[in-house]
Each structure stands twice: as structure tokens, then as C-alpha cells.
Design a protein around this motif. Structure first.
Motif, PDB file in Angstrom:
ATOM      1  N   VAL A  38       0.832  -1.203   0.000  1.00 19.59           N
ATOM      2  CA  VAL A  38       0.000   0.000   0.000  1.00 19.59           C
ATOM      3  C   VAL A  38       0.865   1.252   0.000  1.00 19.59           C
ATOM      4  CG1 VAL A  38      -1.623   1.370   1.370  1.00 19.59           C
ATOM      5  CG2 VAL A  38      -2.012  -1.078   1.061  1.00 19.59           C
ATOM      6  N   VAL A  39       1.864   1.276   0.860  1.00 16.47           N
ATOM      7  CA  VAL A  39       2.746   2.439   0.962  1.00 16.47           C
ATOM      8  C   VAL A  39       3.554   2.629  -0.322  1.00 16.47           C
ATOM      9  CG1 VAL A  39       4.727   3.419   2.181  1.00 16.47           C
ATOM     10  CG2 VAL A  39       2.892   2.321   3.469  1.00 16.47           C
ATOM     11  N   LYS A  40       4.055   1.532  -0.874  1.00 17.04           N
ATOM     12  CA  LYS A  40       4.863   1.621  -2.088  1.00 17.04           C
ATOM     13  C   LYS A  40       4.050   2.088  -3.288  1.00 17.04           C
ATOM     14  CE  LYS A  40       8.418  -1.808  -0.941  1.00 17.04           C
ATOM     15  NZ  LYS A  40       9.017  -3.121  -1.287  1.00 17.04           N
ATOM     16  N   GLN A  41       2.793   1.656  -3.359  1.00 15.46           N
ATOM     17  CA  GLN A  41       1.974   1.970  -4.518  1.00 15.46           C
ATOM     18  C   GLN A  41       1.092   3.197  -4.317  1.00 15.46           C
ATOM     19  OE1 GLN A  41      -0.149  -1.558  -5.775  1.00 15.46           O
ATOM     20  NE2 GLN A  41       1.665  -2.853  -5.597  1.00 15.46           N
ATOM     21  N   ALA A  42       1.179   3.812  -3.158  1.00 16.81           N
ATOM     22  CA  ALA A  42       0.350   4.993  -2.868  1.00 16.81           C
ATOM     23  C   ALA A  42       0.720   6.149  -3.788  1.00 16.81           C
ATOM     24  CB  ALA A  42       0.524   5.411  -1.413  1.00 16.81           C
ATOM     25  N   THR A  43      -0.276   6.944  -4.159  1.00 13.89           N
ATOM     26  CA  THR A  43      -0.014   8.129  -4.973  1.00 13.89           C
ATOM     27  C   THR A  43       0.461   9.297  -4.114  1.00 13.89           C
ATOM     28  OG1 THR A  43      -2.347   8.759  -4.797  1.00 13.89           O
ATOM     29  CG2 THR A  43      -1.699   7.469  -6.727  1.00 13.89           C
ATOM     30  N   ASP A  44       0.164   9.265  -2.805  1.00 15.36           N
ATOM     31  CA  ASP A  44       0.656  10.295  -1.891  1.00 15.36           C
ATOM     32  C   ASP A  44       2.072   9.954  -1.457  1.00 15.36           C
ATOM     33  OD1 ASP A  44      -1.787  11.483  -2.097  1.00 15.36           O
ATOM     34  OD2 ASP A  44      -2.523  10.820  -0.152  1.00 15.36           O
ATOM     35  N   SER A  45       2.857  10.992  -1.237  1.00 16.35           N
ATOM     36  CA  SER A  45       4.229  10.765  -0.777  1.00 16.35           C
ATOM     37  C   SER A  45       4.223  10.362   0.694  1.00 16.35           C
ATOM     38  CB  SER A  45       5.081  12.022  -0.967  1.00 16.35           C
ATOM     39  OG  SER A  45       4.723  13.019  -0.029  1.00 16.35           O
ATOM     40  N   VAL A  46       5.158   9.496   1.063  1.00 20.49           N
ATOM     41  CA  VAL A  46       5.297   9.039   2.452  1.00 20.49           C
ATOM     42  C   VAL A  46       6.772   9.034   2.807  1.00 20.49           C
ATOM     43  CG1 VAL A  46       4.946   7.157   4.089  1.00 20.49           C
ATOM     44  CG2 VAL A  46       3.247   7.575   2.294  1.00 20.49           C
ATOM     45  N   PHE A  47       7.093   9.610   3.950  1.00 20.70           N
ATOM     46  CA  PHE A  47       8.447   9.407   4.475  1.00 20.70           C
ATOM     47  C   PHE A  47       8.368   9.212   5.985  1.00 20.70           C
ATOM     48  CE2 PHE A  47       8.168  14.082   4.640  1.00 20.70           C
ATOM     49  CZ  PHE A  47       8.688  14.371   5.892  1.00 20.70           C
ATOM     50  N   ILE A  48       9.323   8.443   6.503  1.00 17.04           N
ATOM     51  CA  ILE A  48       9.370   8.097   7.922  1.00 17.04           C
ATOM     52  C   ILE A  48      10.689   8.561   8.494  1.00 17.04           C
ATOM     53  CG2 ILE A  48       9.277   6.205   9.600  1.00 17.04           C
ATOM     54  CD1 ILE A  48       7.676   4.606   7.552  1.00 17.04           C
ATOM     55  N   THR A  49      10.632   9.204   9.654  1.00 18.57           N
ATOM     56  CA  THR A  49      11.855   9.652  10.311  1.00 18.57           C
ATOM     57  C   THR A  49      11.968   9.022  11.691  1.00 18.57           C
ATOM     58  OG1 THR A  49      10.980  11.560  11.535  1.00 18.57           O
ATOM     59  CG2 THR A  49      11.470  11.895   9.202  1.00 18.57           C
ATOM     60  N   ASP A  50      13.176   9.067  12.235  1.00 18.57           N
ATOM     61  CA  ASP A  50      13.367   8.644  13.621  1.00 18.57           C
ATOM     62  C   ASP A  50      12.936   9.789  14.540  1.00 18.57           C
ATOM     63  OD1 ASP A  50      15.372  10.558  13.667  1.00 18.57           O
ATOM     64  OD2 ASP A  50      17.015   9.122  13.584  1.00 18.57           O
ATOM     65  N   PRO A  51      12.989   9.617  15.858  1.00 13.05           N
ATOM     66  CA  PRO A  51      12.519  10.682  16.767  1.00 13.05           C
ATOM     67  C   PRO A  51      13.275  11.995  16.628  1.00 13.05           C
ATOM     68  CG  PRO A  51      12.666   8.599  17.937  1.00 13.05           C
ATOM     69  CD  PRO A  51      13.316   8.370  16.601  1.00 13.05           C
ATOM     70  N   ALA A  52      14.488  11.944  16.090  1.00 13.35           N
ATOM     71  CA  ALA A  52      15.259  13.180  15.910  1.00 13.35           C
ATOM     72  C   ALA A  52      14.958  13.858  14.583  1.00 13.35           C
ATOM     73  CB  ALA A  52      16.758  12.872  16.001  1.00 13.35           C
ATOM     74  N   GLY A  53      14.105  13.224  13.765  1.00 17.55           N
ATOM     75  CA  GLY A  53      13.730  13.826  12.491  1.00 17.55           C
ATOM     76  C   GLY A  53      14.580  13.394  11.319  1.00 17.55           C
ATOM     77  N   ARG A  54      15.461  12.409  11.510  1.00 16.65           N
ATOM     78  CA  ARG A  54      16.296  11.933  10.402  1.00 16.65           C
ATOM     79  C   ARG A  54      15.508  10.923   9.562  1.00 16.65           C
ATOM     80  NH1 ARG A  54      19.962  12.172  14.720  1.00 16.65           N
ATOM     81  NH2 ARG A  54      19.428  10.006  15.248  1.00 16.65           N
ATOM     82  N   ILE A  55      15.531  11.109   8.262  1.00 19.01           N
ATOM     83  CA  ILE A  55      14.731  10.283   7.360  1.00 19.01           C
ATOM     84  C   ILE A  55      15.287   8.868   7.271  1.00 19.01           C
ATOM     85  CG2 ILE A  55      13.992   9.979   4.953  1.00 19.01           C
ATOM     86  CD1 ILE A  55      13.939  13.047   4.737  1.00 19.01           C
ATOM     87  N   GLU A  56      14.403   7.890   7.477  1.00 19.55           N
ATOM     88  CA  GLU A  56      14.776   6.480   7.385  1.00 19.55           C
ATOM     89  C   GLU A  56      14.193   5.806   6.148  1.00 19.55           C
ATOM     90  OE1 GLU A  56      13.553   4.531  10.959  1.00 19.55           O
ATOM     91  OE2 GLU A  56      15.171   5.409  12.167  1.00 19.55           O
ATOM     92  N   TYR A  57      13.030   6.309   5.687  1.00 20.05           N
ATOM     93  CA  TYR A  57      12.365   5.649   4.563  1.00 20.05           C
ATOM     94  C   TYR A  57      11.558   6.670   3.770  1.00 20.05           C
ATOM     95  CZ  TYR A  57       8.834   3.038   1.954  1.00 20.05           C
ATOM     96  OH  TYR A  57       8.021   2.576   0.958  1.00 20.05           O
ATOM     97  N   VAL A  58      11.537   6.518   2.462  1.00 22.13           N
ATOM     98  CA  VAL A  58      10.643   7.285   1.593  1.00 22.13           C
ATOM     99  C   VAL A  58      10.041   6.318   0.581  1.00 22.13           C
ATOM    100  CG1 VAL A  58      11.998   9.394   1.860  1.00 22.13           C
ATOM    101  CG2 VAL A  58      12.392   7.916  -0.124  1.00 22.13           C
ATOM    102  N   ASN A  59       8.803   6.564   0.172  1.00 19.99           N
ATOM    103  CA  ASN A  59       8.184   5.690  -0.820  1.00 19.99           C
ATOM    104  C   ASN A  59       8.429   6.224  -2.229  1.00 19.99           C
ATOM    105  OD1 ASN A  59       6.380   7.853  -0.907  1.00 19.99           O
ATOM    106  ND2 ASN A  59       4.567   6.549  -1.016  1.00 19.99           N
ATOM    107  N   PRO A  60       8.116   5.459  -3.268  1.00 20.62           N
ATOM    108  CA  PRO A  60       8.355   5.912  -4.644  1.00 20.62           C
ATOM    109  C   PRO A  60       7.653   7.219  -4.987  1.00 20.62           C
ATOM    110  CG  PRO A  60       7.983   3.545  -4.609  1.00 20.62           C
ATOM    111  CD  PRO A  60       7.701   4.037  -3.223  1.00 20.62           C
TER     112      PRO A  60
END
Length: 260
Positions: A38-60
Motif C-alpha cells: 500500500v505504501v509503495k503503490q500509494a499516490t501520496d508521498s510518504v516518508f518516515i523519520t526517527d525521533p530526531a527527524g532523520r529520514i529512514e524511509y521514503v516511498n516511490p
């Protein structure tokens, strides 16, 4: 086991418990796999950060929207997208909201890798563990650049129409009035807040010859797309005012008349 039946019941319970655990793990893995798709195929952008705000994941979708790949942006902070269009207080308020455990919702003006600006409706949600501690932040965003530009163009057009001293009116295909600018309201003796949606194009003209003329004009507009000539408006106090008039047909993508 036949010689020690006292061990049978605990063994059976342990086996049943392990079977249940394996079943739960399998179901959890299936759910996780579906969520990942779902996250990979979503049309909306998604990114996940750690508690300090550093990006760990972004979707296509994030990569397509911003121009950054996961390898380029991983361990960076969302500040890499900053456009300079928001002041420090805006970002401070955003950060205080999410570290306080609340969801942030708002519109951000960000900058793509190539330098282009884009508008994004963004929701940032804190993820918490069983103890209530924030472990990650999940941001979902929707590109609304086209909508914002359309709204800005509409606002500019409305400003121009309201500034012109000429009467400007917009009618539905059936002649129902949908818009009348300030000059038109003043000329016809209508208040700024008065509802005009119950009026029709013939209501703006004197009865008799003028209304017959405008009816003929509407037939010409439907055929040729434009009509210009002289008519007599019914202005304040029912008086007649000769005017030079142009009626244009605005067509939709299918070629039909959308409004006049």
C-alpha cells in the motif's frame, strides 16, 4: 510419554501455544506485506523519520514528487526540502506539535531537487510504542500545486472583473445568472450580498423589444459562439439604459457550451 503421562498435558499445551504463535506471526507478516505494498503503490508521498527527524524511509511517490531518491536523502532531515517561504516560527510550531504527541496538518511550500517549488498538503503523525514513547514520525503528503495555481489564477481573474467599470455577468447555458460583478450590481441597483442565482438573463433587460432582442442574441451565440450589438438594460428604479453588449459562449472540453 506413555510411561510419564504427567508430562503429556503441558507438552500438548506448549505445542498448541507454539502453533498459535506461528499462526499469529504468519498473519502479521501477511498484514505487513500488504501494508508495505500500500505504501509503495500509494499516490501520496510518504516518508518516515526517527525521533530526531532523520529520514529512514521514503516511498516511490516521494521520490517522484521531490526528485530525491532514498539513497540521496536517507539520514537527512526534511529541512532539505525547505523553500524559504516559511519563517522559523512556522517550523518551530510544527515541531512542537509533533514532539508533543499531536498530529500536524497543514500546507507546506517545499522545493524539489531541481529547485522548483511545490505545494503539499501534509500530515505528520507520531508513532508510539506500548509505553507511549514516540519511536518514529510518519509524514504523508499530497501535491496540490496545480490546485493552488488554479485558485490563484481564479483570484486574479475575480480581482480584474471586480475592478472593471463595465458590467460583467456569467450565465449558465439555460440563462440562469451565476455571477455579477460589482459594477453590474451597482448599475442594476443590487446589493453586494444580494443573491442573484434566481435571476435569468432576460431579467436584466427591459420588457418587450429588448427581451426579444436578447433572446435572438442567445440563439446566435449558441450557433456562432459570439454576439455583439446594442440592447437596453433595466437598471435601478426600472429605468432603461442603452448599452453596447458582447455575449461570448465558453465551451467545455466536449465542445458544448458551459456558460455565457
Amino acid at each position: 510419554m506413555k510411561e510419564n503421562l504427567s508430562r503429556l498435558l503441558p507438552t500438548v499445551k506448549r505445542e498448541l501455544r507454539e502453533v498459535q504463535q506461528r499462526r499469529e506471526r504468519r498473519l502479521a507478516e501477511q498484514v505487513l506485506s500488504k501494508l508495505s505494498l500500500v505504501v509503495k503503490q500509494a499516490t501520496d508521498s510518504v516518508f518516515i523519520t526517527d525521533p530526531a527527524g532523520r529520514i529512514e524511509y521514503v516511498n516511490p511517490a516521494f521520490e517522484r514528487l521531490t526528485g530525491y531518491t532514498i539513497d540521496e536523502i536517507k539520514n537527512s532531515t526534511p529541512a532539505i526540502l525547505s523553500s524559504g517561504k516559511h519563517d522559523i516560527a512556522f517550523y518551530q510550531q510544527l515541531w512542537q506539535t509533533v514532539i508533543g504527541g499531536e498530529v500536524f496538518k497543514g500546507t507546506l511550500i517545499n522545493r524539489r531537487k531541481n529547485g522548483e517549488l511545490f505545494y503539499e498538503e501534509q500530515v505528520i503523525t507520531p508513532l508510539k510504542d506500548a509505553q507511549g514513547c514516540t519511536t518514529h514520525f510518519v509524514s504523508t503528503g499530497r501535491d496540490i500545486t496545480a490546485r493552488v495555481h488554479a485558485e490563484e489564477a481564479h483570484a486574479r481573474l475575480a480581482s480584474i472583473l471586480e475592478a472593471t467599470p463595465d458590467l460583467v455577468a456569467i450565465f449558465e447555458q439555460d440563462g440562469c445568472l451565476r455571477y455579477l460583478n460589482g459594477a453590474g450590481r451597482q448599475l442594476l441597483g443590487l446589493g453586494a450580498e444580494e443573491d442573484v442565482s434566481a435571476r435569468y438573463v432576460q431579467d436584466l433587460f427591459l420588457a418587450g423589444v429588448a427581451q426579444q432582442q436578447i433572446s435572438q442574441a442567445l440563439i446566435a451565440v449558441h450557433q456562432d459562439g459570439v454576439w455583439n450589438g446594442e440592447t437596453v438594460l433595466r437598471v435601478a428604479e426600472g429605468k432603461g439604459l442603452p448599452v453596447s453588449q458582447v455575449i461570448l459562449a465558453h465551451r467545455n472540453t466536449e465542445g458544448g457550451i458551459a456558460y455565457l
